[in-house]
Design a protein around this motif. Structure first.
Motif, PDB file in Angstrom:
ATOM      1  N   ALA A 185       1.058  -1.303   0.054  1.00  0.00           N
ATOM      2  CA  ALA A 185       0.037   0.035  -0.047  1.00  0.00           C
ATOM      3  C   ALA A 185       0.703   1.372  -0.082  1.00  0.00           C
ATOM      4  N   GLN A 186       2.072   1.080   0.404  1.00  0.00           N
ATOM      5  CA  GLN A 186       3.049   2.348   0.678  1.00  0.00           C
ATOM      6  C   GLN A 186       4.289   1.923   0.496  1.00  0.00           C
ATOM      7  N   VAL A 210       8.380   3.092   0.951  1.00  0.00           N
ATOM      8  CA  VAL A 210       9.168   4.015   1.740  1.00  0.00           C
ATOM      9  C   VAL A 210      10.665   3.744   1.293  1.00  0.00           C
ATOM     10  N   PRO A 269       5.557   4.308   7.749  1.00  0.00           N
ATOM     11  CA  PRO A 269       5.153   5.039   6.466  1.00  0.00           C
ATOM     12  C   PRO A 269       4.485   6.400   6.867  1.00  0.00           C
ATOM     13  N   VAL A 270       4.729   7.508   6.056  1.00  0.00           N
ATOM     14  CA  VAL A 270       3.759   8.506   6.316  1.00  0.00           C
ATOM     15  C   VAL A 270       2.730   8.923   4.860  1.00  0.00           C
ATOM     16  N   PHE A 271       1.514   8.495   5.356  1.00  0.00           N
ATOM     17  CA  PHE A 271       0.176   8.488   4.252  1.00  0.00           C
ATOM     18  C   PHE A 271       0.059  10.023   4.080  1.00  0.00           C
ATOM     19  N   ALA A 272       0.220  10.413   2.817  1.00  0.00           N
ATOM     20  CA  ALA A 272      -0.239  11.851   2.428  1.00  0.00           C
ATOM     21  C   ALA A 272      -1.669  11.810   1.932  1.00  0.00           C
ATOM     22  N   ALA A 273      -2.357  12.456   2.209  1.00  0.00           N
ATOM     23  CA  ALA A 273      -3.736  12.634   1.453  1.00  0.00           C
ATOM     24  C   ALA A 273      -3.516  13.258   0.065  1.00  0.00           C
ATOM     25  N   THR A 274      -4.478  12.538  -0.805  1.00  0.00           N
ATOM     26  CA  THR A 274      -4.142  12.927  -2.328  1.00  0.00           C
ATOM     27  C   THR A 274      -5.508  13.964  -2.351  1.00  0.00           C
ATOM     28  N   SER A 313     -10.103   4.221  -3.938  1.00  0.00           N
ATOM     29  CA  SER A 313     -10.018   2.497  -4.147  1.00  0.00           C
ATOM     30  C   SER A 313     -11.279   1.799  -3.657  1.00  0.00           C
ATOM     31  N   ASP A 361     -10.304  -0.544  -0.941  1.00  0.00           N
ATOM     32  CA  ASP A 361      -9.921   0.023   0.429  1.00  0.00           C
ATOM     33  C   ASP A 361     -11.308   0.352   1.172  1.00  0.00           C
TER      34      ASP A 361
END
Length: 84
Positions: free
Chosen positions: A3-4, A6, A27-32, A63, A66
């Protein structure tokens, strides 16, 4: 499929030379930003997706899998419905 991803300059290692998974950074999840459906087909699919999942809006980058993982019980689907 991860999913991510790094990127690290080097892996943290234990004293025995193995990767120290406990020392890996989170991991840093950035919002799109929301991207609305543009074509007629995208609009139709997004409307169906929103109705099935009971959500207000669906973007082209959202997604389905998701969302279903979180909202599957709300969909009213049963595993037994599709079994022979």
């Amino acid at each position: 499929m991860p999913a991510q991803i790094v990127v690290l300059e080097e892996f943290p290692l234990t004293s025995s030379g193995k990767i120290d998974s406990k020392a890996l950074p989170a991991p840093v999840f950035a919002a799109t930003p929301f991207q609305a459906p543009q074509t007629q087909t995208e609009k139709i699919v997004a409307d169906i997706y929103a109705q099935v999942l009971g959500i207000e809006r669906v973007g082209v980058d959202d997604s389905f899998f998701d969302s279903v993982g979180i909202r599957f019980p709300q969909c009213g689907w049963s595993r037994d419905q599709h079994s022979p």
